[in-house]
Structure formats: structure tokens, C-alpha cells
Design a protein around this motif. Structure first.
Motif: not given
Lengths: 300, 376
Positions: B51-59, B298-304
Motif C-alpha cells: 500500500p505504501t508503494v501505491h501511495a508513493a505512486e499516486l503522490v 480509481e487507480a487500483y480498483g480496491s480500497d487501500p
């Protein structure tokens, strides 16, 4: 002194619950030399049944005395049905198999029932209503113990007396004692041993279910796992008192309840179980067949 | 003869390529800001790191779409440590050799501790969304370490602070369920109570699932304490508090996040009224929280997943500090982190002298009218 009395009563309450379960263990063991590990689950099923019935009756707005009475009766009957069925399904086909096979079957039954309730009901803790009313005539003693504690102790005492009377003075009781002494000889003199065994299971289940209803009402919550620890403790109590002996089961349960209670009260609750088991080991070293166990050699 | 000539050609080509690559590397370094993301991305704890990787990608995506920071794009360098200290040092060495500017990570406390020394030698700022080990910040050994999650002791410190300063507790009992979580929390509460000069009259464990807790409740009654602190989960807590109330005891009862749950109120019913519990601050009404959650959906289609919001906040805080400092210089960045406030999904945060985020963490809740109400 007040504190001592508090601990004494809390130990007595706990011991009474153990006794209600331990009776089933010891009766079954006395008759077919089987340790019925599924017995703790009967206690749990009794509590669940009472909860369901009480819930339904509360919705219909019945009064509290009627609810506690009917819920307990239904729980007892339902658990008797379970006890009877378990014996027929899991133990009767194995009656002539080695004793270990029946033991494994009992453990399997215990796991099955736990998981059955887990799946069919819930894995969560359920709130159990305080079914036991605050009786008026007990409020004058409320500085010593709560009404629910008195009800548990008194109910247990009544069950003991009834059971003793049943075993000592009725025909079925006599048949049970005969079967316990020598099953083959009992058969030869015309006792229907299968019926006696069924009755034993039914009575044991009823007392366990009563224990379940009482403790759930006292503590206020139940879950599918509650029978496991209670079952183990009651089994220990039965061994402590001398397995196979009914007064022994009661005495063992009370001793265990008091040991735990006083140890928690005066020393520490961290090692409550450790201490209880050390006590068990000590008693078994000096009296290998338990406090009231018969010391005659076992037929193997 | 041919052989030697071939060797020479290969050597020349290799050298040329190396120089060329090196130059490419140099020129690239001028352009992008390298944000390292290290943590458990594989193995059984991967669900805490991804989830942190996803967060960094989004930011990073959002910032790059706006033209980057001070005209420089942000580049992500993701390294896996599988939550293992020995792999964490490898990941750290690799990130340092790739010229990383700041690091978001690591995820597990043990891995973070192992990697921090390597970053410290290279003067690189590290910010973790999830490493809660108290010593990481409070020991003062890692001045380059920051985090956007409250540390382990914070909850116990808050309990003790609230009990002594607001409730005026002079004598307390600490009970626990003998489990890792419960006993750990109870020991911390005891430690801080004793530091605060409160008499801990009882410190005991009870057996989960025991038939009855009357004896221990009697013991608490006899000890005459103002407050019972419970370390553990809600089933035993609700039994004990119910027995206490039935016994007519008005002793206060306080637990941690193990009982800060609706089930506790359901189980203890009316006896739960007035019970205190500490738990994570509720940030779910924060607009940035809602926005970040939506972006993830929106980006990953699931809850964080776990630590997503802390990771998101850490990435935002790091990049904000680079923007405010105008460089990736260690001293300038540290100053920006300590002085600048930044809006994140976990609230408006800055960092104290130890590196812990301010304005995040735990709140005290109290059961009122069958619900947990956030106090303060």
C-alpha cells in the motif's frame, strides 16, 4: 474476613459450574470407561440454545421468570438430545473397539461440534442477558454475594441431591450402578445396558447444559469456544476427585474452584492455572486414584 | 592475433559504454528527484508494504502532472526488503548507490533499524509510515529518521497522562490477558504510571476464556484503586467490567485500541458506559483522506491497505520539504521538516525534534450513550 468470604464464594460458584460439567465426565467414565471430550461442547450448546430461546421469547415480550424457566428447559432438552445422539453416532459403533479409538472419536466430536456452532452461529462473542433475576429475598445478602452466585450454588446443590437420590433409590439408578460395576454381569441379569448408557449420557448432558446456562447468565457472554477450557477444567476436577466417583467429582470441582480463587486472591492470577495443575499433580502423587477414587486395581 | 584484437575492441567498447552511461547517469541526476521506496513488497508481510508503494505512486503522479517540484520531475526507486534486516541493508546500499535523495520506508521496525545506519552515513532522510518501535526516534541515534505513525509507547503515555492529569488517578490496577499485545501494553502503562508517581497496586494477568473472573474482581475491589487499566482485547474486558459493575464498583476502567471497538459496547451493554479507551485519531472525515482513498480506488480498483494513508502522508511530507527547502541537501531538508507544516490525509503535520510527526496519533475516547465519543 470479608475478603476471605468473597473469595470463598467466588470459588464455590466456579466450583459449582465445574461440578455440573464434571458429573457428566465422571458418570460416563464410570459406566463405559470413556473420557467424553465432547462434553464441554454440550455445555456450550446448552448456553447457545438458551440464548436463542431467550432472544425469541424476549421479542414476544414474555416476563423474565417465564423466559428463564422455558429457556433453561429447552436448553436442557436440546442438550439431552445432543448427548443421546453423540453417543449413538460416535461411541456406540466403537463400543467393542479398543478404548483409544473411542477417545479419538470423542476428540473428533468435540472439534466437530465447536466448528459446527462456529459456522452455523457465529465466531463472535454474543451478549447473554442476565436471565437470573435479582431475587428480593437474596438482596439482604447482597453484601456477601450477588444473587446469580447464590442461584448457581443453590441450583448445583439441588442437582446433586436429586442425582444422589436418583442413583441410590431408583431402579434405573440401581441398573446404572450395576453396569458400572460389571457390564457383562449386568447384561446377564437382564439389564438393558444400552438404555443405561443412553440415560447416563442424557443426564450428564442435562447437568452440563444447566451449567452452561447458569454461567452464561452470570458472566454475560458466550462464544463457540467457551466449552473447551471449561471442559478441560471440569475433566481435571473429575480426575482430582477420583474419576468414576460422583461425590469425588463434586469435591474435586469445589477444591479446584477454591484453589483457583484463593490463589488469585492471595497470590497472583498470572499463575492461577499453573498452580491448579501443580495441586492436581501433588494429589495424584499421594492419591493416584484421586481424592475419593477407589484404589482397587483397574481391569485393563 | 585476431583474438587479441577482438579483446581490445571489446575493451574499448566497454569503456566507452561505461563512460557514456556514467554521463547519462550524471545528466539524469540533475533532472529528477529520486524518491526511494523500501519495504516489504514480497513475502508474507507484503500486504503491509505494497500500500505504501501505491501511495508513493499516486503522490508522485499527482506532483509530476503539475510539473514536478521546482521544475524537477520525481522518480521512484522501489526496493524490496521482505521485512528482513539483512535484505533491508542490501536494499539501502542499492538505493544509496543509485543516488537516492530521500527514502520512504522501511515498513518493519527491525528492517528499518538495520537500514538506517547506511542512510545515516550517506546523510539521507528516511521517513517510515509504519515502523512503530519507540527507540527509532526517542533514542536519538537516528537523527535522519522521521515517521508519520505514532510510536508504540505513545498510547500508554497518553493513557497515563489522561489518567493522572484529567482524571486525577492516585492509585491504579493494571490487568492484562498475558498475550503479546495485552501484556506489552500493560507493562508500558505500569512503567509510565510509576514514572508519574502513581501507585500501581495490582499488576496481574488473567486467563482468556476462563469460566469466571470474580476472584480477580474481588481483588481489585479490595485494592481500592481509582482506575483499572486493561491491556488486551474486548471479550475479557467486557466480562471484567460487567462483573465490576454488578459488584457495585464505580472504579474507572480504561483500555487501549484492543477494546476501542463497537463489539465491546455490545458485549458489556449498559456496563460499558463511562469506560475510557485510547485509539487512533479518527481522520476519515479529512478531505485529503477522502481524496486519497478515491484516488486509490480509481487507480487500483480496491480500497487501500494498511499504512496507505501514513505512506501517502509521508511521501507528501518528504516532497513538500524538498519543495520548501529548494534543494535535497540534508540540513536544509531537516530544517524544512521541523518547521514547515503540511496538509496530509492524517492531518496537518510537522515533525518534532525526535522525528515524530506532531498532531497525529491517539485520542482518548469515552463510552457515552452506547457510543465511543472522542474526547479533547
Amino acid at each position: 474476613m470479608g475478603y476471605f468470604l468473597d473469595l470463598f464464594l467466588s470459588g464455590l460458584t466456579r466450583g459449582s459450574i465445574y461440578a455440573l460439567i464434571a458429573l457428566g465426565y465422571t458418570m460416563v467414565y464410570g459406566i463405559i470407561q470413556l473420557i467424553n471430550f465432547a462434553h464441554g461442547e454440550i455445555y456450550m450448546i446448552g448456553a447457545f440454545t438458551a440464548l436463542i430461546v431467550a432472544g425469541v421469547l424476549t421479542i414476544y415480550g414474555w416476563n423474565q421468570m417465564a423466559i428463564i424457566f422455558i429457556a433453561s428447559i429447552v436448553a436442557l432438552l436440546y442438550s439431552m438430545g445432543y448427548g443421546y445422539t453423540i453417543e449413538k453416532i460416535a461411541y456406540k459403533p466403537l463400543r467393542h473397539a479398543p478404548r483409544l479409538s473411542a477417545l479419538i472419536s470423542a476428540i473428533g466430536m468435540s472439534l466437530f461440534l465447536q466448528n459446527y456452532v462456529l459456522l452455523a452461529q457465529t465466531s463472535d462473542f454474543m451478549l447473554f442477558p442476565s436471565l437470573i433475576p435479582d431475587f428480593k429475598f437474596l438482596t439482604s445478602f447482597s453484601h456477601i454475594a450477588r444473587p446469580s452466585e447464590f442461584v448457581i450454588i443453590i441450583s448445583t446443590a439441588i442437582v446433586m441431591v436429586l442425582l444422589t437420590f436418583f442413583i441410590k433409590f431408583t431402579k434405573t439408578g440401581k441398573a446404572m450402578r450395576a453396569t458400572a460395576q460389571d457390564r457383562q454381569m449386568a447384561m446377564l441379569v437382564g439389564i438393558d445396558v444400552n438404555r443405561v448408557i443412553s440415560i447416563t449420557f442424557i443426564i450428564g448432558s442435562a447437568t452440563a447444559a444447566l451449567g452452561g446456562v447458569l454461567i452464561a447468565s452470570h458472566i454475560g457472554q458466550i462464544n463457540f469456544y467457551m466449552g473447551f477450557i471449561a471442559g478441560i477444567k471440569a475433566f481435571v476436577a473429575a480426575v482430582l476427585g477420583g474419576i468414576g466417583s460422583m461425590p469425588g467429582a463434586v469435591l474435586g470441582s469445589l477444591v479446584l474452584g477454591w484453589t483457583e480463587s484463593f490463589f488469585t486472591g492471595y497470590v497472583s492470577s498470572d499463575y492461577e492455572d499453573v498452580f491448579a495443575f501443580i495441586f492436581l499433580v501433588l494429589i495424584l502423587i499421594f492419591r493416584p486414584s484421586g481424592i475419593l477414587g477407589r484404589s482397587d486395581t483397574q481391569k485393563v | 592475433m585476431m583474438d587479441r584484437r577482438w579483446r581490445q575492441i571489446v575493451l574499448v567498447v566497454t569503456v566507452v559504454l561505461f563512460v557514456f552511461w556514467g554521463m547519462m547517469g550524471c545528466s539524469k541526476k540533475e533532472e529528477t528527484i529520486k524518491l526511494g521506496v523500501a519495504g516489504a513488497h514480497s513475502g508474507d508481510l507484503a500486504s503491509y508494504g505494497i500500500p505504501t508503494v501505491h501511495a508513493a505512486e499516486l503522490v508522485v503522479k499527482a506532483i509530476n502532472e503539475k510539473g514536478g517540484i521546482n521544475g524537477r520531475k520525481v522518480e521512484l526507486l522501489v526496493e524490496d526488503d521482505a521485512c528482513k534486516p539483512e535484505l533491508a541493508t542490501n536494499a539501502a546500499t542499492k538505493l544509496v548507490s543509485e543516488g537516492v535523495n530521500v527514502v520512504l520506508g522501511h515498513i518493519c521496525s527491525g528492517a528499518t533499524k538495520a537500514a538506517l545506519k547506511i542512510y545515516l552515513d550517506s546523510k539521507i532522510i528516511v521517513m517510515s509510515p509504519s515502523a512503530t518501535n519507540t527507540d527509532l526516534t526517542l533514542s536519538g541515534e537516528y537523527p535522519n529518521f522521521y515517521r508519520t505513525i505514532a510510536y508504540d509507547d505513545a498510547q500508554a503515555q497518553l493513557q497515563v497522562k489522561y489518567a493522572t492529569q484529567t482524571l486525577g488517578v492516585k492509585k491504579a490496577a493494571v490487568l492484562h490477558d498475558k498475550g503479546d499485545y495485552g501484556k506489552g501494553a500493560a507493562e508500558l502503562a505500569k512503567k509510565y504510571f510509576e514514572q508519574a508517581g502513581v501507585n500501581v497496586a495490582l499488576f496481574e494477568g488473567v486467563t482468556p476464556g476462563a469460566v469466571d473472573y470474580s476472584a480477580i474482581v474481588q481483588k481489585v475491589a479490595r485494592a481500592g484503586v481509582d482506575l483499572v487499566i486493561w491491556g488486551g482485547y474486548h471479550p475479557e474486558a467486557s466480562k471484567i467490567v460487567t462483573l465490576m459493575r454488578k459488584e457495585g464498583m464505580a472504579t474507572l476502567f480504561m483500555g487501549a485500541d484492543g477494546i476501542k471497538d463497537e463489539t465491546f459496547i455490545q458485549m458489556a451493554a449498559e456496563n460499558s458506559e463511562g469506560v475510557y479507551a485510547t485509539g487512533p485519531k479518527d481522520t476519515s472525515t479529512n478531505p485529503m483522506y477522502i481524496e486519497a482513498k478515491k484516488a486509490h480506488q480509481e487507480a487500483y480498483g480496491s480500497d487501500p491497505g494498511p499504512f496507505f494513508f501514513e505512506g501517502y502522508s509521508a511521501a507528501a511530507a518528504l516532497l513538500n520539504a524538498i519543495e520548501k527547502a529548494g534543494s535535497t541537501d540534508y540540513e536544509a531538508l531537516a530544517k524544512a521538516l521541523h518547521t514547515e507544516y503540511v496538509d496530509t490525509p492524517v492531518g496537518k503535520i510537522s515533525f518534532d525534534k525526535n522525528g515524530d510527526a506532531t498532531g497525529i496519533g491517539f485520542s482518548v475516547y469515552k463510552v457515552e450513550g452506547g457510543k465511543y465519543i472522542q474526547l479533547q
